[in-house]
Structures are given as structure tokens and as C-alpha cells.
Write a protein that holds these residues in place. Structure first.
Motif, mmCIF file in Angstrom:
data_model
loop_
_atom_site.group_PDB
_atom_site.id
_atom_site.type_symbol
_atom_site.label_atom_id
_atom_site.label_comp_id
_atom_site.label_asym_id
_atom_site.label_seq_id
_atom_site.Cartn_x
_atom_site.Cartn_y
_atom_site.Cartn_z
ATOM 1 N N LYS A 121 9.453 -15.500 31.102
ATOM 2 C CA LYS A 121 8.843 -14.528 30.214
ATOM 3 C C LYS A 121 7.585 -13.942 30.852
ATOM 4 N N LEU A 122 7.336 -12.670 30.593
ATOM 5 C CA LEU A 122 6.085 -12.059 31.037
ATOM 6 C C LEU A 122 4.915 -12.741 30.337
ATOM 7 N N ARG A 123 3.830 -12.923 31.073
ATOM 8 C CA ARG A 123 2.627 -13.493 30.459
ATOM 9 C C ARG A 123 1.921 -12.463 29.594
ATOM 10 N N ALA A 124 1.897 -11.209 30.048
ATOM 11 C CA ALA A 124 1.203 -10.164 29.284
ATOM 12 C C ALA A 124 1.587 -8.795 29.821
ATOM 13 N N GLN A 125 1.266 -7.775 29.038
ATOM 14 C CA GLN A 125 1.385 -6.384 29.484
ATOM 15 C C GLN A 125 0.047 -5.694 29.243
ATOM 16 N N ILE A 126 -0.311 -4.779 30.166
ATOM 17 C CA ILE A 126 -1.566 -4.025 30.070
ATOM 18 C C ILE A 126 -1.225 -2.544 30.072
ATOM 19 N N LEU A 127 -1.576 -1.872 28.978
ATOM 20 C CA LEU A 127 -1.272 -0.457 28.821
ATOM 21 C C LEU A 127 -2.578 0.335 28.827
ATOM 22 N N ILE A 128 -2.770 1.153 29.848
ATOM 23 C CA ILE A 128 -3.999 1.929 30.022
ATOM 24 C C ILE A 128 -3.720 3.373 29.628
ATOM 25 N N TYR A 129 -4.321 3.814 28.549
ATOM 26 C CA TYR A 129 -4.086 5.125 27.913
ATOM 27 C C TYR A 129 -2.647 5.623 28.104
ATOM 28 N N PRO A 130 -1.681 4.899 27.522
ATOM 29 C CA PRO A 130 -0.272 5.249 27.724
ATOM 30 C C PRO A 130 0.208 6.388 26.829
ATOM 31 N N PHE A 131 1.213 7.115 27.297
ATOM 32 C CA PHE A 131 2.012 8.008 26.446
ATOM 33 C C PHE A 131 3.109 7.148 25.851
ATOM 34 N N LEU A 132 3.292 7.202 24.509
ATOM 35 C CA LEU A 132 4.244 6.303 23.867
ATOM 36 C C LEU A 132 5.189 6.965 22.882
ATOM 37 N N GLN A 133 4.958 8.228 22.519
ATOM 38 C CA GLN A 133 5.848 8.853 21.544
ATOM 39 C C GLN A 133 5.737 10.377 21.610
ATOM 40 N N ARG B 63 2.950 -16.721 35.015
ATOM 41 C CA ARG B 63 1.682 -15.981 34.963
ATOM 42 C C ARG B 63 1.843 -14.571 35.537
ATOM 43 N N VAL B 64 2.966 -13.934 35.272
ATOM 44 C CA VAL B 64 3.207 -12.577 35.756
ATOM 45 C C VAL B 64 2.816 -11.584 34.664
ATOM 46 N N VAL B 65 1.974 -10.630 35.038
ATOM 47 C CA VAL B 65 1.487 -9.587 34.140
ATOM 48 C C VAL B 65 1.953 -8.246 34.684
ATOM 49 N N ILE B 66 2.437 -7.363 33.794
ATOM 50 C CA ILE B 66 2.753 -6.002 34.231
ATOM 51 C C ILE B 66 1.707 -5.051 33.658
ATOM 52 N N CYS B 67 1.408 -4.021 34.429
ATOM 53 C CA CYS B 67 0.267 -3.167 34.105
ATOM 54 C C CYS B 67 0.540 -1.751 34.587
ATOM 55 N N GLY B 68 0.015 -0.760 33.861
ATOM 56 C CA GLY B 68 0.151 0.621 34.304
ATOM 57 C C GLY B 68 -0.755 1.545 33.518
ATOM 58 N N ASP B 69 -1.084 2.678 34.125
ATOM 59 C CA ASP B 69 -1.942 3.662 33.460
ATOM 60 C C ASP B 69 -1.178 4.957 33.220
ATOM 61 N N SER B 70 -1.477 5.610 32.089
ATOM 62 C CA SER B 70 -0.872 6.890 31.725
ATOM 63 C C SER B 70 0.653 6.740 31.659
ATOM 64 N N SER B 71 1.409 7.527 32.421
ATOM 65 C CA SER B 71 2.865 7.350 32.411
ATOM 66 C C SER B 71 3.257 5.999 32.992
ATOM 67 N N GLY B 72 2.397 5.417 33.818
ATOM 68 C CA GLY B 72 2.626 4.046 34.277
ATOM 69 C C GLY B 72 2.520 3.060 33.126
#
Length: 403
Positions: free
Chosen positions: A210-222, A182-191
Motif C-alpha cells: 500500500k502507498l504510505r501517502a499521496q501529496i497533491l500540490i495545487y492539483p486540477f481535480l474536476q 514507506r512509498v509516497v507519490i507526489c505531484g504538482d498541478s497536473s502532476g
């Protein structure tokens, strides 16, 4: 005494004037944002901060990046009697661990948080409120990762630290009262960028849960197309103006700032790479409703050989996770993506959402119609909070409670 006061005021006024000379981009705040006057004030304060930092660095008092780091940590929160908080380290990486005080016989969910700040600002202290909020409201163990910052520690040190922390936490989760599944990774913007990159780096690790989920808060991706609809529509909207976004990103990876206009034109993308990436990065994949505020198809410019060679780092999936191969994307965990209507990075999130869904990955999407870049971080900063950011936090908490 009066003379000294007059001199101080004159010097201070001069510093303010010089600060605005160095950093005073114009803002355009649309009526779609309900708290427009507050955002104008915030924009004014940020401009002053950036301008003052640039001026003080120029006169040799303090570096720009160090002053901005200090400003982000100015008002620490009060003690929280409901949480157990301790500083530690996961191998070489500093972390701060938040435990709820409430009794719980079963192992909790674990949240690993990577803060924003374009790899150069931000810290555990600056994100104290955010991590406390998630700990209290989801009954989770939260680990805030204090990865090392550029320019002292050049890119990709930030990614390497976050990956090290994630691997350590997955291996030792039970020691912290966390269920490893039940491990989730999370970050905002560059996080959010770091979150996406770490999730991709872990997909082939058979020695870890395996990670349970990822949370992307307004990420830069490309950085293939810096003229997508969201870049055109929101180029002057605070707090992440289009040119400021690129300047900060180039400083992060130590690239030439004189090439900004050529980057906006796409002159850094060779024809081979353009053909490769067009199946993932194209305004054609942005739904029509996101083009109604205005969009003009980009003019095609020829690539410049020297720029293409210098831009190689920018296409590394560690920096641009949207460019990861299909074999990697297809193995990613369940994902929460938050986008904001008035954010230059909005379309990065929309494109990643499409890629994930095309590969059958379950995606929960939260779109803040009145939101702008940074709204979620600001939500817990008292008078600087915006309703859109509060809504975003609530949506993230609801998602986490299902994990």
C-alpha cells in the motif's frame, strides 16, 4: 555590420510585438500577494513566451509546445556533490533516481514524483531542482518520472506511464534501498492530478504494498463546475489565468477550443450527471471564508447535447479524480493537500479535502495565503522564487519526515 544589427533589432522588435498580439491577457494582482511587482514581471515574461511560441508555430519555425518545453529547461542546476543521480527506466518509462550519499543502514523512504505541465510540458530536467531538494532535505530516495507527453502521445498515455512507474517502484523498492511500506507519490498541478489518479488506481491492488501517502500540490481535480468561487476570484491572477487553464486542459485531451464559454457556463454537463456530481462538486461545500473576496452564484444554463457527448472524457476520474466513486475514495492513503489562495484551482483542493475527510482519510492541509499557482515550482528558481513557495516546500518536507 551596423546595418545587420539594425535589421536584427527591427526583426526582433517585430517578433516581440507580434508575440504580444497573439498572447497578452491582462493581469490583476491583488494586494494580498506581497511580492506583486515580481509577479507582474513573471507574468510579462510568460506572456511573451506563450505569444512568441504561438507566432513561431504560425510561421512554421517551431511548434508552440516544443518551444515552451525548451524554455522550461533553459537553466539546468549545477552538479550536487551530496547526491547520487542516475537515469534509468521502469519498464517503458524513463525515470531519474536520486539517492543521498549519506550512509544509512536502514531502508529509506521512497518518493515518486510526477511533474506538472498540463500533460504537454515539463520534464525530468525541468524538475531537477525540486527532486534534488526533496532528496536532500528528507533523506529519501526520489524517483522523477519522465512520462510521455501530448500531443505526440495522446491522453491517457501520461496516466498509464505514471501508473506503470508506480507499480514497478512498489515491486522493486528494496532494490533501490527503499522500504516498500514507506512509498509516497507526489505531484504538482497536473502532476497532482496524475498523483490522485494513480493513488485511486492502486487501491484495489492486492499484489502490491500500500502507498504510505499521496501529496497533491495545487492539483486540477474536476471539470464539472468551472465557475466555483476560486475561478471567479482568481480568473485574472497569474500565472494560471482562468481561460489559459481551460485552453491548456482542452489541448491536453485534444478537445475543441471553440467551446470554452459554454464550458464555463456548464453546458457540457447533462442533467443526470449534474445530479450525480452535485453531492461532491458544489460551491456550498466551500467554506464561507473563501467567498469573502467575492462570489456570485452561477446562473444555470441548459446542457447542450453535442457538448455533453464530447465532454465524456472530461468526467473520467483519470482526468477528474474528484469524480471517483465513494468506494475508491474511502480506500485512499493519508493525504497532504496544498492549496493557494490566489489560484483558480484552489477550490478543487478544498472539495477533495472534504471528500477525503468525509470518508475518514487523514488529511494534512497546507494553505498558502499569499500563494498562487506555480509558487512551489518557482521557489527554487533563484530570482523567480516567492516566499509563499518556499513556505510550501518547507511544509511538504515536514510532512514527509513523518512518513
Amino acid at each position: 555590420m551596423e546595418l545587420l544589427l539594425a535589421i536584427f533589432l527591427a526583426v526582433f522588435t517585430g517578433i516581440v510585438a507580434i508575440a504580444f498580439y497573439y498572447e497578452h491577457p491582462k493581469a490583476e494582482i491583488p494586494h494580498g500577494i506581497s511580492e506583486r511587482q515580481k509577479l507582474y514581471v513573471l507574468h510579462y515574461i510568460m506572456n511573451f513566451g506563450f505569444g512568441l511560441a504561438a507566432f513561431l508555430e504560425k510561421v512554421g519555425i517551431i511548434s508552440e509546445v516544443h518551444l515552451l518545453r525548451v524554455i522550461m529547461e533553459t537553466v539546468p542546476p549545477l552538479k550536487d556533490p551530496h547526491l547520487l543521480i542516475k537515469d534509468s527506466s521502469f519498464e517503458r518509462v524513463k525515470v531519474r533516481i536520486y539517492h543521498p550519499k549519506t550512509s544509512n543502514n536502514s531502508q529509506r523512504r521512497g518518493i515518486l514524483y510526477f511533474h506538472g505541465g498540463v500533460g504537454r510540458f515539463g520534464s525530468i530536467q525541468a524538475y531537477e531542482r525540486t527532486c534534488r531538494y526533496f532528496c536532500r532535505n528528507t533523506n529519501s530516495v526520489v524517483v522523477s518520472v519522465g512520462y510521455r507527453l501530448a500531443p505526440e502521445y495522446p491522453f491517457p498515455t501520461q496516466f498509464e506511464d505514471c501508473l506503470t512507474a508506480a507499480v514497478h517502484f512498489l515491486r522493486t523498492a528494496q532494490d533501490h534501498g527503499v522500504d516498500p511500506s514507506r512509498v509516497v507519490i507526489c505531484g504538482d498541478s497536473s502532476g497532482g492530478t496524475l498523483t490522485a489518479a494513480v493513488a485511486q488506481a492502486l487501491v484495489n491492488r492486492r499484489d502490491l504494498p500500500k502507498l504510505r501517502a499521496q501529496i497533491l500540490i495545487y492539483p486540477f481535480l474536476q471539470c464539472v463546475d468551472l465557475d466555483l468561487p476560486s475561478y471567479q476570484q482568481n480568473d485574472k491572477i497569474p500565472i494560471l489565468l482562468k481561460e489559459r487553464a481551460l485552453v491548456l486542459g482542452l489541448k491536453y485531451i485534444n478537445k475543441d477550443l471553440n467551446a470554452i464559454q459554454e464550458l464555463f457556463k456548464g453546458c457540457h454537463v447533462s442533467e443526470d450527471l449534474r445530479l450525480k456530481y452535485q453531492k461532491w462538486v458544489s460551491p456550498d461545500f466551500i467554506p464561507h471564508e473563501f467567498k469573502t473576496r467575492g462570489y456570485k452564484p452561477s446562473q444555470r444554463y441548459l446542457p447542450l447535447k453535442e457538448m455533453c457527448e464530447q465532454a465524456e472524457t472530461m468526467f473520467d476520474p483519470v482526468f477528474s479524480p474528484l469524480l471517483a466513486e465513494d468506494s475508491v475514495v474511502a480506500q485512499l492513503p493519508e493525504t497532504f493537500i496544498l492549496t493557494c489562495e490566489f489560484d483558480v484551482l484552489r477550490d478543487d483542493g478544498l472539495l477533495y479535502k472534504k471528500r477525503l475527510e468525509d470518508h475518514g482519510i487523514k488529511v494534512t492541509w497546507c494553505h498558502l495565503q499569499e500563494g498562487f499557482h506555480g509558487a512551489v515550482f518557482l521557489a527554487l528558481l533563484g530570482i523567480f522564487g516567492f516566499r509563499s513557495g518556499t513556505k510550501g516546500l518547507e511544509k511538504i518536507v515536514n510532512f514527509l519526515r513523518l512518513m
